[in-house]
Design a protein around this motif. Structure first.
Motif, PDB file in Angstrom:
ATOM      1  N   GLY A 270     -21.178 -23.312 -39.679  1.00  0.00           N
ATOM      2  CA  GLY A 270     -22.114 -22.864 -40.700  1.00  0.00           C
ATOM      3  C   GLY A 270     -21.690 -23.473 -42.018  1.00  0.00           C
ATOM      4  N   ARG A 271     -22.679 -23.929 -42.810  1.00  0.00           N
ATOM      5  CA  ARG A 271     -22.342 -24.648 -44.036  1.00  0.00           C
ATOM      6  C   ARG A 271     -23.297 -24.284 -45.155  1.00  0.00           C
ATOM      7  N   ALA A 272     -22.740 -24.120 -46.343  1.00  0.00           N
ATOM      8  CA  ALA A 272     -23.528 -23.923 -47.556  1.00  0.00           C
ATOM      9  C   ALA A 272     -23.289 -25.108 -48.474  1.00  0.00           C
ATOM     10  N   SER A 273     -24.375 -25.706 -48.965  1.00  0.00           N
ATOM     11  CA  SER A 273     -24.280 -26.867 -49.857  1.00  0.00           C
ATOM     12  C   SER A 273     -24.808 -26.485 -51.231  1.00  0.00           C
ATOM     13  N   LEU A 274     -24.074 -26.888 -52.252  1.00  0.00           N
ATOM     14  CA  LEU A 274     -24.414 -26.514 -53.619  1.00  0.00           C
ATOM     15  C   LEU A 274     -24.147 -27.680 -54.552  1.00  0.00           C
ATOM     16  N   GLN A 275     -25.123 -27.994 -55.406  1.00  0.00           N
ATOM     17  CA  GLN A 275     -24.940 -29.022 -56.423  1.00  0.00           C
ATOM     18  C   GLN A 275     -24.546 -28.361 -57.731  1.00  0.00           C
ATOM     19  N   PHE A 277     -21.802 -29.143 -61.399  1.00  0.00           N
ATOM     20  CA  PHE A 277     -20.828 -29.960 -62.128  1.00  0.00           C
ATOM     21  C   PHE A 277     -20.891 -31.428 -61.685  1.00  0.00           C
ATOM     22  N   ASN A 278     -22.118 -31.904 -61.437  1.00  0.00           N
ATOM     23  CA  ASN A 278     -22.346 -33.292 -61.026  1.00  0.00           C
ATOM     24  C   ASN A 278     -21.671 -33.633 -59.693  1.00  0.00           C
ATOM     25  N   LEU A 279     -21.446 -32.621 -58.872  1.00  0.00           N
ATOM     26  CA  LEU A 279     -20.846 -32.821 -57.553  1.00  0.00           C
ATOM     27  C   LEU A 279     -21.679 -32.104 -56.503  1.00  0.00           C
ATOM     28  N   ASP A 280     -21.654 -32.646 -55.280  1.00  0.00           N
ATOM     29  CA  ASP A 280     -22.261 -31.974 -54.136  1.00  0.00           C
ATOM     30  C   ASP A 280     -21.145 -31.245 -53.390  1.00  0.00           C
ATOM     31  N   HIS A 281     -21.159 -29.908 -53.460  1.00  0.00           N
ATOM     32  CA  HIS A 281     -20.122 -29.097 -52.827  1.00  0.00           C
ATOM     33  C   HIS A 281     -20.601 -28.621 -51.465  1.00  0.00           C
ATOM     34  N   GLN A 282     -19.699 -28.649 -50.491  1.00  0.00           N
ATOM     35  CA  GLN A 282     -19.992 -28.130 -49.162  1.00  0.00           C
ATOM     36  C   GLN A 282     -18.885 -27.152 -48.764  1.00  0.00           C
ATOM     37  N   PHE A 283     -19.290 -25.941 -48.440  1.00  0.00           N
ATOM     38  CA  PHE A 283     -18.379 -24.913 -47.957  1.00  0.00           C
ATOM     39  C   PHE A 283     -18.745 -24.630 -46.501  1.00  0.00           C
ATOM     40  N   SER A 284     -17.825 -24.862 -45.580  1.00  0.00           N
ATOM     41  CA  SER A 284     -18.164 -24.733 -44.162  1.00  0.00           C
ATOM     42  C   SER A 284     -17.089 -23.975 -43.401  1.00  0.00           C
ATOM     43  N   VAL A 285     -17.542 -23.319 -42.350  1.00  0.00           N
ATOM     44  CA  VAL A 285     -16.669 -22.670 -41.389  1.00  0.00           C
ATOM     45  C   VAL A 285     -17.077 -23.161 -40.008  1.00  0.00           C
ATOM     46  N   SER A 286     -16.133 -23.634 -39.236  1.00  0.00           N
ATOM     47  CA  SER A 286     -16.433 -24.095 -37.887  1.00  0.00           C
ATOM     48  C   SER A 286     -15.450 -23.468 -36.912  1.00  0.00           C
ATOM     49  N   ALA A 287     -15.875 -23.355 -35.672  1.00  0.00           N
ATOM     50  CA  ALA A 287     -15.029 -22.740 -34.650  1.00  0.00           C
ATOM     51  C   ALA A 287     -15.364 -23.330 -33.291  1.00  0.00           C
ATOM     52  N   SER A 288     -14.392 -23.293 -32.401  1.00  0.00           N
ATOM     53  CA  SER A 288     -14.612 -23.725 -31.016  1.00  0.00           C
ATOM     54  C   SER A 288     -13.714 -22.902 -30.105  1.00  0.00           C
ATOM     55  N   ASN A 289     -14.151 -22.764 -28.865  1.00  0.00           N
ATOM     56  CA  ASN A 289     -13.402 -21.999 -27.871  1.00  0.00           C
ATOM     57  C   ASN A 289     -13.611 -22.627 -26.509  1.00  0.00           C
ATOM     58  N   ILE A 290     -12.562 -22.660 -25.707  1.00  0.00           N
ATOM     59  CA  ILE A 290     -12.677 -23.172 -24.342  1.00  0.00           C
ATOM     60  C   ILE A 290     -11.815 -22.333 -23.421  1.00  0.00           C
ATOM     61  N   GLU A 291     -12.362 -22.029 -22.242  1.00  0.00           N
ATOM     62  CA  GLU A 291     -11.616 -21.319 -21.210  1.00  0.00           C
ATOM     63  C   GLU A 291     -11.679 -22.122 -19.928  1.00  0.00           C
ATOM     64  N   ARG A 292     -10.516 -22.420 -19.347  1.00  0.00           N
ATOM     65  CA  ARG A 292     -10.416 -23.200 -18.120  1.00  0.00           C
ATOM     66  C   ARG A 292      -9.762 -22.366 -17.030  1.00  0.00           C
ATOM     67  N   GLN A 293     -10.375 -22.391 -15.845  1.00  0.00           N
ATOM     68  CA  GLN A 293      -9.795 -21.697 -14.699  1.00  0.00           C
ATOM     69  C   GLN A 293      -9.721 -22.650 -13.512  1.00  0.00           C
ATOM     70  N   THR A 294      -8.617 -22.605 -12.815  1.00  0.00           N
ATOM     71  CA  THR A 294      -8.437 -23.389 -11.598  1.00  0.00           C
ATOM     72  C   THR A 294      -8.216 -22.428 -10.441  1.00  0.00           C
ATOM     73  N   PHE A 295      -8.987 -22.631  -9.370  1.00  0.00           N
ATOM     74  CA  PHE A 295      -8.878 -21.798  -8.170  1.00  0.00           C
ATOM     75  C   PHE A 295      -8.273 -22.658  -7.063  1.00  0.00           C
ATOM     76  N   SER A 296      -7.014 -22.390  -6.757  1.00  0.00           N
ATOM     77  CA  SER A 296      -6.285 -23.190  -5.779  1.00  0.00           C
ATOM     78  C   SER A 296      -5.103 -22.374  -5.269  1.00  0.00           C
ATOM     79  N   ALA A 297      -4.217 -23.027  -4.548  1.00  0.00           N
ATOM     80  CA  ALA A 297      -3.007 -22.341  -4.079  1.00  0.00           C
ATOM     81  C   ALA A 297      -2.133 -21.920  -5.252  1.00  0.00           C
ATOM     82  N   PHE A 298      -2.313 -22.591  -6.391  1.00  0.00           N
ATOM     83  CA  PHE A 298      -1.589 -22.250  -7.613  1.00  0.00           C
ATOM     84  C   PHE A 298      -2.615 -22.044  -8.734  1.00  0.00           C
ATOM     85  N   PRO A 299      -3.319 -20.910  -8.714  1.00  0.00           N
ATOM     86  CA  PRO A 299      -4.399 -20.681  -9.684  1.00  0.00           C
ATOM     87  C   PRO A 299      -3.855 -20.559 -11.108  1.00  0.00           C
TER      88      PRO A 299
END
Length: 607
Positions: A270-275, A277-299
């Motif tokens: 998510g990002r907010a952009s604001l002009q 003081f003669n600058l283009d400001h961007q304030f952002s928050v980003s996130a990611s998540n991953i879950e991995r599962q293996t089904f085997s003799a050694f799960p």
């Protein structure tokens, strides 16, 4: 000044996706191709190691997953342990996979729970991707740790209208996509879903007596939107979720079994952009998540997540364009014991470009990273570009990079030792490259040759003492990659284009003198594209030389793919893909087979 810009091999189709382009006057020129993962917009032809693959190229090639098209970018080695759903990783200029930073709409998505912090491209579907930007060489001055070898940045599409596609073919493969959205100057919102399912082939090479088919399914969902409150205040954001299930073959030697893996991941920003003081400001928050599962003799089950909080300000004064800002990134990853380990880094950065003359520009960047556990590091990069007479562009760059230990390395997961584990320090890198590009005045021909050297010091390796059998991570390896990357494109007339690419990579472990694994010394591709009133398509031939691999040498191979689109009406098109046209028997990774000749037909609707 407008210049014809060399795209990567994979981006060839941008030049001929529209029928009108085939009849373009010889004197016409192409607009500059711009890369934005450099923090400030940069022209590709002025930026060594930069390449752009756009949506037209992806569509023209018929690429379904990211691994299908990244392998045609010079200097990138894509390895896939199993044809459908096998772990797919990218090595940039010989650097190990964990040294490639992957971004989706600016959100870092590398797997913090993977031992080396590498990203798995196997389930990365391209249906919602608008462009792919590749920056080879250390980019830590822009993006910090993990960008020690380079950056691959994906940007998702903004959808206006309705899109649908369905396809079926070999190995009982079915695929479908649907996307809808509304976009205007004030606001936009769109959504997307795709599904891929195949019975597949044996992940272990069938020639070695492994007849069992290993299937793969993937579902991807995405949303994206923006809203302009005024000319100076804007908001935008996106989210992407995918889930994959793949049958695997494991063991020593590799053989058929009932092992499976499942992964679920999402990312968003998510990002907010604001002009102000003669600058283009961007304030952002980003996130990611991953879950991995293996089904085997050694799960096993591993989960990782990352959050990035960023402020960036862009400005321009006269001949200078610049950006500066601050970031906080936090990552958490699980280890084999089930515990979770936290890592973090706080950073400040600045980058800028100054046009000394119309023909000569300088670009530089500096970044300070303060890690929570491994001290601080300052990295930098400087590059220059000069337009010579006759359509030539000479450019060069020098940059440094670093990579902090990963979660697994930080706590020495899977280590066994009777003595205290060594204290790890960040890996470091430096790289120098020079490129000479050329474009004809009429825009019909262009090309670029790049020469580089990449040094990596204090590379972290998993070490086993053959006497005591103690095993642990240690800063021991020193690697060097010397390489040449050649690219060229020609408009042949009558709707035909030819794109050629070749990479020579001499990558070695300087501690032992051995070649680095899974990095072919020679790799190249040639793509012939065409576009007519109704029929368009591309034929790509790709070759790789022998490469050292775990347990031996993987043989060289040549393979070809064909993709064609027939436009029935303005809204309806038929598609045909034929992969491995010559039915070549080959391996991309030693022990893992690849499909023989396979064909897929589909229909595409656009409103």
């Amino acid at each position: 000044m407008k210049r014809s810009i060399l795209l990567s091999t994979a981006a060839l189709a941008a030049a001929f996706a529209a029928p009108a382009l085939a009849d373009e006057a010889p004197s016409a020129t192409l607009d500059d191709v711009v890369v934005t993962a450099t923090r400030i917009p940069a022209i590709v032809a002025d930026t060594p190691g930069a390449r752009v693959i756009d949506a037209k190229a992806i569509e023209q090639r018929g690429a379904v997953f990211a691994a299908d098209i990244l392998s045609d970018v010079p200097g990138l080695s894509v390895t896939r342990s199993g044809a459908f759903g096998g772990v797919a990783q990218v090595r940039m200029r010989g650097a190990t996979p964990g040294k490639t930073l992957v971004l989706v709409d600016g959100a870092p998505v590398n797997d913090a729970a993977e031992p080396n912090g590498a990203y798995d491209f196997s389930g990365f579907e391209l249906g919602d991707i608008d462009r792919i930007e590749v920056l080879s060489g250390p980019q830590s001055s822009l993006w910090g740790s993990d960008a020690i070898g380079g950056v691959i940045a994906f940007t998702t599409k903004e959808i206006d209208g309705l899109r649908a596609e369905a396809e079926a073919g070999s190995y009982d493969t079915v695929r479908g996509r649907i996307a809808a959205g509304v976009a205007n100057e004030t606001w936009a919102f769109g959504g997307y879903v795709s599904h891929f399912d195949t019975d597949g082939i044996s992940a272990a090479d069938e020639a070695d007596g492994n007849p069992e088919a290993d299937g793969f399914t993937n579902t991807t969902v995405g949303v994206k939107g923006r809203y302009a409150v005024s000319d100076t205040v804007k908001f935008d954001g996106s989210a992407r979720w995918s889930k994959s299930k793949a049958d695997m073959d494991n063991g020593f030697p590799l053989s058929d079994n009932d092992d499976t893996s499942e992964s679920e991941q999402w990312s968003g920003f998510g990002r907010a952009s604001l002009q102000a003081f003669n600058l283009d400001h961007q304030f952002s928050v980003s996130a990611s998540n991953i879950e991995r599962q293996t089904f085997s003799a050694f799960p096993s089950t591993f989960e990782a997540e990352r959050q990035a909080y960023r402020w960036q300000a862009n400005g321009a004064t006269g001949a200078a364009t610049y950006a500066f800002g601050a970031e906080r990134e936090e990552s958490q990853g699980s280890i084999s014991t089930g515990d979770t380990v936290d890592l973090g880094v706080t950073s400040v950065f600045t980058t800028g470009r100054y046009d000394l003359t119309e023909a000569f520009s300088l670009t530089g960047g500096l970044r300070f990273d303060d890690t929570d556990d491994f001290g601080s590091k300052t990295t930098g990069r400087i590059s220059a570009a000069y337009e010579l007479a006759g359509g030539f562009i000479l450019s060069g760059a020098y940059g440094t990079g670093f990579k902090a230990p990963t979660v697994s390395q930080a706590v020495c997961d899977y280590c066994f030792s009777s003595i205290p584990y060594p204290t790890l320090k960040p890996e470091t890198a430096d790289s120098v490259e020079i490129a000479l590009g050329w474009a004809s005045a009429d825009g019909r021909f262009d090309g670029r040759a790049t020469l580089y050297r990449l040094n990596i010091e204090d590379q972290i390796s998993y070490f086993t003492d053959r006497t005591t059998f103690d095993s642990y991570y240690v800063n021991i390896a020193r690697t060097r990659s010397d390489g040449v990357e050649l690219e060229g494109r020609a408009r042949l007339g009558a709707g035909f284009d030819l794109t050629l690419a070749y990479a020579w990579t001499d990558a070695e472990d300087r501690s032992t003198g051995a070649r680095l694994l899974r990095v072919p010394e020679h790799a190249g591709s040639a793509t012939l594209g065409w576009s007519g009133d109704r029929l368009s398509g591309a034929l790509t031939v790709r070759a790789e030389g022998d490469q050292d691999d775990s347990g031996g040498v993987r043989d060289s191979f040549v393979t070809a793919n064909l993709n064609a689109v027939y436009q029935l009406t303005d809204k309806v098109a038929l598609t045909v893909r034929v992969e491995n046209l010559a039915d070549e028997r080959y391996q991309q990774v030693l022990g893992y087979g690849e499909p023989g000749r396979s064909a897929y037909v589909g229909i595409r609707l656009r409103y």
